[in-house]
Design an enzyme around this catalytic site. Structure first.
Site, short mmCIF file in Angstrom:
data_model
loop_
_atom_site.label_atom_id
_atom_site.label_comp_id
_atom_site.label_asym_id
_atom_site.label_seq_id
_atom_site.Cartn_x
_atom_site.Cartn_y
_atom_site.Cartn_z
N PRO A 1 -26.18 21.57 8.52
CG PRO A 1 -24.84 22.56 6.88
CD PRO A 1 -25.96 22.86 7.83
CG ASN A 2 -21.48 20.68 11.21
OD1 ASN A 2 -21.16 19.59 10.72
ND2 ASN A 2 -20.90 21.81 10.85
CG PHE B 1 -31.14 17.08 4.75
CD1 PHE B 1 -30.73 16.77 3.46
CD2 PHE B 1 -30.31 16.72 5.80
CE1 PHE B 1 -29.52 16.12 3.23
CE2 PHE B 1 -29.10 16.07 5.58
CZ PHE B 1 -28.71 15.77 4.30
NE ARG C 1 -39.96 13.41 15.90
CZ ARG C 1 -39.25 13.97 16.87
NH1 ARG C 1 -39.70 13.99 18.10
NH2 ARG C 1 -38.08 14.52 16.59
CD GLN D 1 -50.13 -23.09 5.05
OE1 GLN D 1 -49.22 -23.91 5.21
NE2 GLN D 1 -51.30 -23.24 5.62
N GLY E 1 -41.01 -10.38 -7.55
CA GLY E 1 -39.83 -10.94 -8.20
C GLY E 1 -39.13 -9.91 -9.07
CD GLU F 1 -41.94 15.71 10.38
OE1 GLU F 1 -42.56 15.60 11.46
OE2 GLU F 1 -42.40 16.35 9.41
N1 CAA Z 1 -41.97 19.39 23.67
C1 CAA Z 1 -41.61 20.51 24.35
N2 CAA Z 1 -40.37 20.69 24.86
C2 CAA Z 1 -39.48 19.69 24.69
C3 CAA Z 1 -39.80 18.50 24.01
C4 CAA Z 1 -41.12 18.37 23.50
N3 CAA Z 1 -41.48 17.26 22.84
N4 CAA Z 1 -38.70 17.70 23.98
C5 CAA Z 1 -37.74 18.36 24.62
N5 CAA Z 1 -38.21 19.57 25.05
C6 CAA Z 1 -37.48 20.59 25.81
C7 CAA Z 1 -36.92 19.97 27.10
O1 CAA Z 1 -37.90 20.01 28.13
C8 CAA Z 1 -35.73 20.85 27.38
O2 CAA Z 1 -36.12 22.06 28.01
P1 CAA Z 1 -35.81 22.32 29.58
O3 CAA Z 1 -34.32 22.16 29.74
O4 CAA Z 1 -36.31 23.70 29.82
O5 CAA Z 1 -36.57 21.26 30.32
C9 CAA Z 1 -35.23 21.22 25.98
O6 CAA Z 1 -36.33 21.02 25.08
C10 CAA Z 1 -34.06 20.36 25.55
O7 CAA Z 1 -34.51 19.01 25.60
P2 CAA Z 1 -33.53 17.79 25.76
O8 CAA Z 1 -32.57 18.08 26.90
O9 CAA Z 1 -34.33 16.55 25.85
O10 CAA Z 1 -32.70 17.87 24.39
P3 CAA Z 1 -31.69 16.83 23.79
O11 CAA Z 1 -30.78 17.62 22.96
O12 CAA Z 1 -31.14 15.92 24.82
O13 CAA Z 1 -32.63 15.88 22.87
C11 CAA Z 1 -33.82 15.45 20.83
C12 CAA Z 1 -33.50 16.42 21.95
C13 CAA Z 1 -35.07 14.69 21.22
C14 CAA Z 1 -32.72 14.48 20.50
C15 CAA Z 1 -34.05 16.41 19.64
O14 CAA Z 1 -32.85 17.07 19.30
C16 CAA Z 1 -34.61 15.72 18.43
O15 CAA Z 1 -35.81 15.50 18.35
N6 CAA Z 1 -33.73 15.43 17.43
C17 CAA Z 1 -34.18 15.00 16.13
C18 CAA Z 1 -34.34 16.18 15.23
C19 CAA Z 1 -35.44 16.03 14.25
O16 CAA Z 1 -36.42 15.35 14.49
N7 CAA Z 1 -35.28 16.68 13.12
C20 CAA Z 1 -36.30 16.66 12.16
C21 CAA Z 1 -36.04 17.72 11.16
S1 CAA Z 1 -37.52 18.24 10.43
C22 CAA Z 1 -37.80 17.21 9.18
O17 CAA Z 1 -37.19 16.22 8.96
C23 CAA Z 1 -39.01 17.68 8.50
C24 CAA Z 1 -39.13 17.45 7.10
O18 CAA Z 1 -38.82 18.29 6.33
C25 CAA Z 1 -39.79 16.19 6.65
#
Ligand code: CAA
Length: 382
Positions: free
Chosen positions: A128-129, A156, A243, A279, A339, A363
Site C-alpha cells: 500500500p505504501n 496489486f 518489462r 486521406q 466512432g 511493472e
Molecule cells: N538490477 C540489479 N540491481 C539494481 C537494478 C537492476 N535493474 N536497479 C537498481 N538496482 C540496485 C542498485 O544498484 C542499488 O544497489 P547498490 O546500492 O548496492 O548499488 C539498489 O538496487 C537500489 O537502487 P536505487 O538506489 O536505484 O533505488 P531507488 O529506490 O532510487 O530506485 C526504482 C529504484 C528504479 C525507482 C525502483 O524502485 C522501481 O523500479 N520502482 C518501480 C516498481 C515497480 O516496477 N513495481 C512493479 C510491481 S510488479 C508488477 O506490477 C507486476 C505485475 O503484477 C504486472
C-alpha cells in the site's frame, strides 16, 4: 545487422498465432465480462510447452529464447491482453525468479510444475505504501533460524490464483530503503497467508489482481531466492526482463486494435465511400503503423540483448515506455475511428483501450521508466 526473425522464432510465431486465433480470441470478450481466469487455456498452453517457453526443457519449459517469449506474448495480446499478462507474469517473473535465483531443490520442487503449466506463479513486490518507491517496502520477515515469520501486506498482485508467490520482505530493518530485503517463495496454502478476492478494475478482467496478507506466516529458509538481505537486486533484475514482455503485450494490444480498425475502415461506408478512402484517416493509420513498428524494434532489441547476456535495463524500460504509450494512443485513435461503435462493448476496441491503460502503469509506471532511462543516460543525481 539482421532485421528478420530466425526460422525457429517464425515457427513459434506461426504456431502461437494460430493457437491464439483459434483458442484465445473467442474467449476474450467472455473473460472481460465474467472476470474469470482462463484455466483451460492456461492448461493447453502448458501442454504446448508455452507456459515456460523461455525456461530450459530440463526444468519443464519450452527451451525457447526470450525473444520467442516476447513474440508469444505479443501474439496473445493481439487477441486477449488478459491472457497475455497472465503468461507474462507467470513465466517472466514466476518461473524466471526460481530459474535464475533458486536452488536446485527449489527448482525440483516448484519450477518443473510451473514451467509445464501445472501450477501458476505470481510476483509480490508492491505494498500500500510502496508502489513506485518499491525499495521502501515494509512487509517484514523475522529470522527464526531455519524459517522466517512474515507479517505485512501486498497489493496489486497479478495471478491471484497462483500456487507460488515470489515475495519480497524486509529482513533487516536496520538497513534503509532498497536494502535488507529478501526474496522468498510463499506457497498459497501456508497458514497465516490470506489472499483477497480479486479487486475490480478498469480492464484486464481475466487476470485476477489480489491483495495478500501475512499474519505470523511461517516460511522455510530453503525458500529464499538469491542472497538474504540482497533481494532488492533480485526484484529489479527480474523487472528488467518483465518489462520487455509488458512492452510486447502493449505492442500486441496496439497491433490487434489497428488490425481490427483497418478492416472496419475498408467496410464502413460514409459519404458514399469507405472510411479508408479518406486521406486524413489514412494519415492516422500511417502514424499508428509507424509507431507500432518502432515499438516492435525496441521490444525485440531488448529481448535480443537479454538473450545475449547484454545489460538491458535501460532498453527494457525504453521498450516498455514507448510500446505502452503507443498502445494507449493507438487504441484511443481506433475507438475514434470506429466512432460511436468504437465506444460500444459490442466492438473489441473499447476493451483494448481499457486494457492498454494499465501497460503504462504496471511493472513500473512510465514516469519510473523515464527515471531509469534518465539515470542510465546522465547518471544518478540527488
Ligand atoms: N538490477 C540489479 N540491481 C539494481 C537494478 C537492476 N535493474 N536497479 C537498481 N538496482 C540496485 C542498485 O544498484 C542499488 O544497489 P547498490 O546500492 O548496492 O548499488 C539498489 O538496487 C537500489 O537502487 P536505487 O538506489 O536505484 O533505488 P531507488 O529506490 O532510487 O530506485 C526504482 C529504484 C528504479 C525507482 C525502483 O524502485 C522501481 O523500479 N520502482 C518501480 C516498481 C515497480 O516496477 N513495481 C512493479 C510491481 S510488479 C508488477 O506490477 C507486476 C505485475 O503484477 C504486472
Amino acid at each position: 545487422m539482421q532485421f528478420k526473425l530466425s526460422e525457429d522464432t517464425l515457427m513459434i510465431r506461426n504456431m502461437v498465432r494460430n493457437f491464439a486465433k483459434k483458442e484465445i480470441e473467442p474467449l476474450a470478450e467472455e473473460l472481460d465480462n465474467t472476470h474469470q481466469f482462463p484455466t483451460e487455456s492456461f492448461k493447453k498452453m502448458g501442454e504446448l510447452d508455452l507456459a515456460g517457453l523461455c525456461i530450459p526443457e530440463e526444468w519443464g519449459g519450452g527451451g525457447g529464447s526470450y525473444l520467442d517469449f516476447a513474440v508469444f506474448i505479443e501474439e496473445l495480446a493481439k487477441v486477449c491482453a488478459s491472457t497475455a499478462v497472465i503468461m507474462s507474469v507467470h513465466t517472466g517473473l514466476g518461473c524466471m525468479s526460481i530459474y535464475k535465483y533458486g536452488s536446485q531443490k527449489l527448482k525440483e520442487k516448484y519450477l518443473k510444475d510451473l514451467a509445464s503449466g501445472k501450477i501458476v506463479g505470481a510476483y509480490a513486490l508492491t505494498e500500500p505504501n510502496a508502489g513506485s518507491d518499491a525499495g521502501s517496502l515494509k512487509c517484514r520477515a523475522e529470522d527464526k533460524g531455519d524459517h522466517f515469520i512474515l507479517n505485512g501486506q501486498k497489493i496489486f498482485i497479478t495471478n491471484g490464483n497462483a500456487t507460488t508467490f515470489c515475495t519480497f520482505v524486509k529482513t533487516d530493518s536496520t538497513q534503509g530503503p532498497g536494502k535488507g530485503i529478501t526474496c522468498l517463495i510463499v506457497e498459497r496454502d501456508t497458514p497465516g497467508f490470506t489472499i483477497s478476492k480479486p479487486v475490480d478494475k478498469m480492464g484486464m478482467n481475466g487476470s485476477p489482481t489480489v491483495e495478500l496478507s501475512f499474519e505470523d506466516c511461517k516460511v522455510p529458509k530453503e525458500n529464499v531466492l538469491g542472497e538474504i538481505n540482497d533481494g532488492f537486486k533480485v526484484a529489479m533484475g527480474l523487472l528488467d526482463g518483465g518489462r520487455i514482455t509488458i512492452g510486447a503485450q502493449a505492442l500486441g494490444i496496439g497491433e490487434g486494435a489497428l488490425e481490427y480498425t483497418t478492416q472496419y475502415m475498408k467496410e464502413r461506408q460514409q459519404f458514399g465511400k469507405p472510411l479508408a478512402a479518406n486521406q486524413g484517416l489514412q494519415f492516422m493509420v500511417a502514424d499508428m503503423a509507424t509507431a507500432l513498428d518502432a515499438a516492435q524494434l525496441l521490444v525485440y532489441r531488448a529481448a535480443w540483448m537479454k538473450d545475449n547476456d547484454i545489460p538491458h535495463g535501460k532498453e527494457a524500460s525504453m521498450a516498455k515506455l514507448f510500446a505502452s504509450d503507443t498502445a494507449m494512443e493507438v487504441t484511443t485513435n481506433c475507438v475514434q475511428l470506429l466512432g460511436g461503435y468504437g465506444y460500444c462493448k459490442e466492438y473489441p476496441v473499447e476493451r483494448m483501450m481499457r486494457d492498454a491503460k494499465i501497460t503504462q502503469i504496471y511493472e513500473g509506471a512510465n514516469q519510473i521508466q523515464r527515471m531509469i532511462i534518465g539515470r542510465n543516460v546522465i547518471g544518478k543525481f540527488k
